[in-house]
Design a protein around this motif. Structure first.
Motif, PDB file in Angstrom:
ATOM      1  N   ASN A  17     -38.418 -96.455 -39.292  1.00 18.01           N
ATOM      2  CA  ASN A  17     -37.133 -96.653 -38.621  1.00 18.01           C
ATOM      3  C   ASN A  17     -36.984 -95.740 -37.408  1.00 18.01           C
ATOM      4  N   ALA A  19     -39.382 -94.787 -35.489  1.00 22.91           N
ATOM      5  CA  ALA A  19     -40.180 -95.407 -34.418  1.00 22.91           C
ATOM      6  C   ALA A  19     -39.422 -96.569 -33.797  1.00 22.91           C
ATOM      7  N   LEU A  20     -38.808 -97.372 -34.629  1.00 20.01           N
ATOM      8  CA  LEU A  20     -38.104 -98.552 -34.116  1.00 20.01           C
ATOM      9  C   LEU A  20     -36.777 -98.185 -33.446  1.00 20.01           C
ATOM     10  N   ALA A  44     -47.420-104.503 -43.596  1.00 23.83           N
ATOM     11  CA  ALA A  44     -46.478-105.595 -43.866  1.00 23.83           C
ATOM     12  C   ALA A  44     -45.049-105.063 -43.931  1.00 23.83           C
ATOM     13  N   PHE A  46     -43.864-102.452 -42.417  1.00 29.70           N
ATOM     14  CA  PHE A  46     -43.431-102.139 -41.052  1.00 29.70           C
ATOM     15  C   PHE A  46     -43.097-103.423 -40.281  1.00 29.70           C
ATOM     16  N   ALA A  47     -43.901-104.454 -40.495  1.00 31.60           N
ATOM     17  CA  ALA A  47     -43.642-105.733 -39.821  1.00 31.60           C
ATOM     18  C   ALA A  47     -42.272-106.278 -40.218  1.00 31.60           C
ATOM     19  N   ARG A  48     -41.950-106.190 -41.508  1.00 30.78           N
ATOM     20  CA  ARG A  48     -40.637-106.673 -41.969  1.00 30.78           C
ATOM     21  C   ARG A  48     -39.509-105.855 -41.351  1.00 30.78           C
ATOM     22  N   LEU A  49     -39.692-104.544 -41.293  1.00 34.10           N
ATOM     23  CA  LEU A  49     -38.661-103.699 -40.687  1.00 34.10           C
ATOM     24  C   LEU A  49     -38.490-104.018 -39.203  1.00 34.10           C
ATOM     25  N   ALA A  50     -39.602-104.237 -38.523  1.00 28.75           N
ATOM     26  CA  ALA A  50     -39.519-104.568 -37.093  1.00 28.75           C
ATOM     27  C   ALA A  50     -38.760-105.870 -36.898  1.00 28.75           C
ATOM     28  N   MET A  51     -38.999-106.834 -37.770  1.00 28.53           N
ATOM     29  CA  MET A  51     -38.284-108.110 -37.652  1.00 28.53           C
ATOM     30  C   MET A  51     -36.806-107.938 -37.973  1.00 28.53           C
ATOM     31  N   LEU A  52     -36.490-107.037 -38.915  1.00 29.15           N
ATOM     32  CA  LEU A  52     -35.079-106.771 -39.217  1.00 29.15           C
ATOM     33  C   LEU A  52     -34.381-106.148 -38.007  1.00 29.15           C
ATOM     34  N   HIS A  53     -35.011-105.157 -37.387  1.00 32.80           N
ATOM     35  CA  HIS A  53     -34.415-104.530 -36.199  1.00 32.80           C
ATOM     36  C   HIS A  53     -34.194-105.571 -35.100  1.00 32.80           C
ATOM     37  N   ASP A  54     -35.191-106.407 -34.898  1.00 34.33           N
ATOM     38  CA  ASP A  54     -35.088-107.433 -33.853  1.00 34.33           C
ATOM     39  C   ASP A  54     -33.948-108.407 -34.159  1.00 34.33           C
ATOM     40  N   ALA A  55     -33.849-108.813 -35.421  1.00 36.33           N
ATOM     41  CA  ALA A  55     -32.795-109.753 -35.812  1.00 36.33           C
ATOM     42  C   ALA A  55     -31.416-109.105 -35.711  1.00 36.33           C
ATOM     43  N   LEU A  56     -31.339-107.809 -36.030  1.00 35.71           N
ATOM     44  CA  LEU A  56     -30.048-107.119 -35.916  1.00 35.71           C
ATOM     45  C   LEU A  56     -29.568-107.110 -34.464  1.00 35.71           C
TER      46      LEU A  56
ATOM     47  N   ALA B  21     -40.376-109.016 -32.119  1.00 40.97           N
ATOM     48  CA  ALA B  21     -40.382-107.831 -32.988  1.00 40.97           C
ATOM     49  C   ALA B  21     -41.692-107.059 -32.837  1.00 40.97           C
ATOM     50  N   PHE B  24     -41.728-105.239 -29.444  1.00 45.40           N
ATOM     51  CA  PHE B  24     -40.827-104.077 -29.437  1.00 45.40           C
ATOM     52  C   PHE B  24     -41.417-102.930 -30.250  1.00 45.40           C
ATOM     53  N   LEU B 103     -51.090-104.495 -37.492  1.00 47.20           N
ATOM     54  CA  LEU B 103     -49.758-105.088 -37.357  1.00 47.20           C
ATOM     55  C   LEU B 103     -49.831-106.560 -36.944  1.00 47.20           C
ATOM     56  N   ALA B 106     -50.335-108.305 -40.096  1.00 43.38           N
ATOM     57  CA  ALA B 106     -49.173-108.188 -40.977  1.00 43.38           C
ATOM     58  C   ALA B 106     -48.026-109.085 -40.511  1.00 43.38           C
ATOM     59  N   VAL B 110     -46.271-112.039 -42.773  1.00 47.47           N
ATOM     60  CA  VAL B 110     -44.914-111.982 -43.350  1.00 47.47           C
ATOM     61  C   VAL B 110     -43.898-112.796 -42.553  1.00 47.47           C
ATOM     62  N   GLU B 114     -40.150-113.746 -43.866  1.00 45.40           N
ATOM     63  CA  GLU B 114     -39.113-112.855 -43.355  1.00 45.40           C
ATOM     64  C   GLU B 114     -38.079-113.625 -42.536  1.00 45.40           C
ATOM     65  N   LEU B 118     -34.136-113.500 -43.168  1.00 47.39           N
ATOM     66  CA  LEU B 118     -33.213-113.053 -42.120  1.00 47.39           C
ATOM     67  C   LEU B 118     -32.225-114.140 -41.700  1.00 47.39           C
ATOM     68  N   LEU B 121     -28.886-113.001 -42.539  1.00 40.88           N
ATOM     69  CA  LEU B 121     -28.402-111.740 -41.964  1.00 40.88           C
ATOM     70  C   LEU B 121     -27.015-111.883 -41.330  1.00 40.88           C
ATOM     71  N   TYR B 140     -27.449-101.481 -31.914  1.00 37.45           N
ATOM     72  CA  TYR B 140     -28.163-102.746 -31.695  1.00 37.45           C
ATOM     73  C   TYR B 140     -27.578-103.598 -30.572  1.00 37.45           C
ATOM     74  N   ARG B 172     -30.155-105.390 -46.488  1.00 39.21           N
ATOM     75  CA  ARG B 172     -31.283-105.892 -47.280  1.00 39.21           C
ATOM     76  C   ARG B 172     -30.806-106.332 -48.668  1.00 39.21           C
TER      77      ARG B 172
END
Lengths: 320, 185
Positions: A17, A19-20, A44, A46-56, B21, B24, B103, B106, B110, B114, B118, B121, B140, B172
C-alpha cells in the motif's frame, strides 16, 4: 537473489500500500520487489491491491461526478486556513469582455454577469493539478533549489482581489503567498514574512503569471487577454453536464496559455473548473494546469491577511 | 469501424483497468500512467493491424489471436513504461526487473476474478462516510499523498496511512459479503 529481509503478511500489505500510495522508501521498495519476484502468491496479492487502488480512483471520481449540483464539497472544510481568489474574478471579467466582442452579445453578457456575480457571492477553494509531460520539470529558483510545486497546491479566492496560494516545498513544508486585496505577502515555512504594497508582488507562482496573465489584476490582464484570445460558448450537453467557455489564443498573439477552458454549472453559475493549456515552458513548470473546485464554504473574514497564517512572533518585513 | 478495429477496441476496453493498475504500480504517478496508457493503446491498435507477429509495434510483436490478449497488452505496457523511464528517469515507484516480470503474470492471472469482485466496489463505497470518506476522497479523487492529507487535516502521516488501510480492509470485507450473498442466491 538479494538478502532483503523477508516480510510477513501484515508487513507485505503495508509495503504494497505504501508503494501504491507513492510513499515507500528505497529499502522498503527493495523488500517489496524481492517478495513479489520470489513468491507468485505475493505477486498476485500485489496485483489485486493495485487493481483495488485503480478502481478506487475510478469510482471516487465517478461518484463525485454524479453528485447533485447543490452538493457542497466538505473535503477541505477542515483545512486550518481559509481562502479566496482574484484570479477567478479576473478570468471571469476578462472572458466577459471577450464574450462581448466575439459571441452573441446577449447570451455572453448574461452568462458572464452570472459567473461574476457567483464568484463574488462567496469564497472558493480550488485544488490545482499539473498535467502533461513537463509536469515534473521544476521551476528552479535562484540558488538552485526547486520552487514549491504548483501541482497539488490549494488556491483560495474571494473574488475581490484576495487570494491565498498554498504550495509545498521540497521538504514538504507549506509556502503561502497571497493578497488581502491591498497588500501582497509571502509566509515561508520559517524565516521572515515579507509584505508589499504591490499587489502583483509574490504572484509569480500563480499559473499564467510567467506570461503576464496572473489573473489577479482584472484591469491589466483584461487588455492583454482581450487582444490574444477568441472565445466560444459551449452550453451544457444535458441537464447534468457543465457548460463551458473556451478561449483560444490567437495565432498572432505572444505568450500566455494557448487555450483556456472554464466549466460552470448553468443553473447556479458556479465555476467548477478551469484549465490552462499549453503554458509557455521557458522557465519550466507545468504545460497544463487544472483548477478544480473542492469547496465553497465561507472562509474566515481575516483569512486573506498574512497575520492569519503565522504566529505573532514571526518577523514581518514591509518591503515598501 | 471495421470488424477488426472493433474487436481491438472491445479487447482493449476489457483489459484497460488491469493494464492501468499494472502501469500505475510501475510508475506511481497518475499523469505518467495516463501518458503511458495512451502509448499502450496506440501500440495495441498498431499491433492488431500487424497480426501474427510480423513485426508489431515497438518490438512487442503483432497480436496473435490464438493467444490471450491481456498478457500481450501487459507486455506492451511494460515496454512503454521502460520507454517512459528512459525519457524521464526514475519514477516514484521502482520495482525490480524480477518483480515487474512476476507482476505481468500475476495481473494476467487475477484480472478476471478481481474485475468481478471490484464490480461491487461502487455499492460498498456508498456506505463510506465521515472522516474515512473524506480521507479516501483526498487520496483517490484529489490525488493527495498521505503526507499531504495529514498536513491538510492536522493528522500524523502514519495515522492517515492506517486510516486508508482500514478503509480498504472494510471495502474488501464489504465486497466479500456481497459476493457471498450473491453466491447464496
Amino acid at each position: 537473489m538479494s538478502d532483503a529481509t523477508p516480510v510477513d503478511d501484515a508487513d507485505f500489505v503495508r509495503l504494497a500500500n505504501a508503494a501504491l500510495d507513492g510513499d515507500i522508501s528505497t529499502d522498503d521498495g527493495a523488500r517489496l520487489s524481492e517478495a513479489i519476484a520470489r513468491d507468485p502468491a505475493r505477486a498476485a496479492q500485489f496485483a489485486r491491491l493495485a487493481m483495488l487502488h485503480d478502481a478506487l480512483e475510478r469510482e471516487m471520481n465517478a461518484a463525485a461526478a454524479g453528485r447533485a449540483v447543490a452538493r457542497r464539497t466538505q473535503t477541505l472544510a477542515r483545512f486550518r486556513r481559509v481562502s479566496a481568489v482574484a484570479a477567478m474574478l479576473a478570468i471571469l471579467a476578462l472572458l466577459g469582455w471577450f464574450s462581448l466582442r466575439t459571441t452573441p452579445e446577449a447570451s455572453a453578457a448574461e452568462i458572464v454577469a452570472r459567473l461574476v456575480a457567483s464568484a463574488k457571492s462567496g469564497d472558493r477553494t480550488y485544488f490545482l493539478r499539473a498535467v502533461g509531460a513537463s509536469q515534473t520539470a521544476p521551476v528552479v529558483k535562484r540558488g538552485g533549489r526547486p520552487a514549491p510545486s504548483i501541482d497539488g497546491a490549494i488556491l483560495y479566492v474571494r473574488g475581490r482581489g484576495e487570494y491565498v496560494l498554498a504550495r509545498l516545498d521540497a521538504d514538504g513544508d507549506e509556502v503561502l503567498t497571497g493578497s488581502d486585496g491591498a497588500r501582497a505577502w509571502i509566509v515561508p515555512p520559517k524565516g521572515v514574512v515579507r509584505v508589499s504594497r504591490d499587489p502583483r508582488r509574490f504572484s509569480g507562482a500563480l499559473p499564467g503569471s510567467q506570461q503576464g496573465i496572473a489573473f489577479i489584476d482584472p484591469h491589466a490582464d483584461l487588455a492583454e487577454l482581450a487582444r490574444s484570445y477568441e472565445l466560444t460558448l459551449r452550453p451544457a450537453a444535458n441537464a447534468g453536464a457543465l457548460a463551458r467557455i473556451v478561449g483560444v489564443r490567437r495565432s498572432d498573439a505572444r505568450g500566455g496559455p494557448k487555450r483556456i477552458e472554464l466549466a460552470y454549472e448553468e443553473s447556479t453559475a458556479l465555476l467548477r473548473a478551469i484549465r490552462l493549456e499549453n503554458l509557455p515552458q521557458a522557465r519550466g513548470g507545468p504545460r497544463t494546469v487544472e483548477f478544480e473546485l473542492v469547496d465553497d464554504a465561507p472562509l474566515a473574514r481575516e483569512f486573506f491577511t498574512h497575520a492569519f497564517h503565522h504566529d505573532a512572533s514571526r518577523v514581518v518585513i514591509e518591503e515598501d | 469501424m471495421d470488424p477488426r478495429t472493433r474487436q481491438a477496441f472491445a479487447l482493449w476496453t476489457q483489459a484497460q483497468p488491469a493494464v492501468s493498475a499494472f502501469v500505475f504500480a510501475l510508475v506511481g504517478d497518475r499523469a505518467v500512467r495516463d501518458e503511458v496508457l495512451q502509448d499502450v493503446a496506440l501500440a495495441v491498435l498498431e499491433g492488431f493491424d500487424d497480426s501474427k507477429g510480423s513485426g508489431g509495434s515497438k518490438g512487442s510483436g503483432g497480436y496473435d489471436a490464438s493467444r490471450p490478449f491481456l498478457p500481450w497488452a501487459l507486455g506492451i505496457a511494460r515496454n512503454e513504461v521502460a520507454n517512459a523511464r528512459r525519457r524521464r528517469g526514475r519514477f516514484p515507484t521502482q520495482l525490480s526487473d524480477g518483480a515487474e516480470h512476476a507482476l505481468v503474470a500475476a495481473v494476467a492471472e487475477v484480472s478476471e476474478d478481481e474485475r468481478a469482485r471490484l464490480s461491487h466496489l461502487a455499492e460498498c463505497l456508498r456506505r463510506l462516510d465521515g472522516r474515512p470518506r473524506e480521507i479516501c476522497d483526498l487520496r483517490y479523487r484529489t490525488d493527495l499523498s498521505p503526507a499531504r492529507i495529514a498536513s491538510a487535516l492536522g493528522m500524523q502521516p502514519n495515522t492517515v496511512s492506517k486510516a486508508l488501510q482500514r478503509v480498504r480492509d472494510e471495502l474488501r470485507a464489504c465486497i466479500e459479503e456481497r459476493l457471498a450473498a450473491e453466491g447464496a442466491r
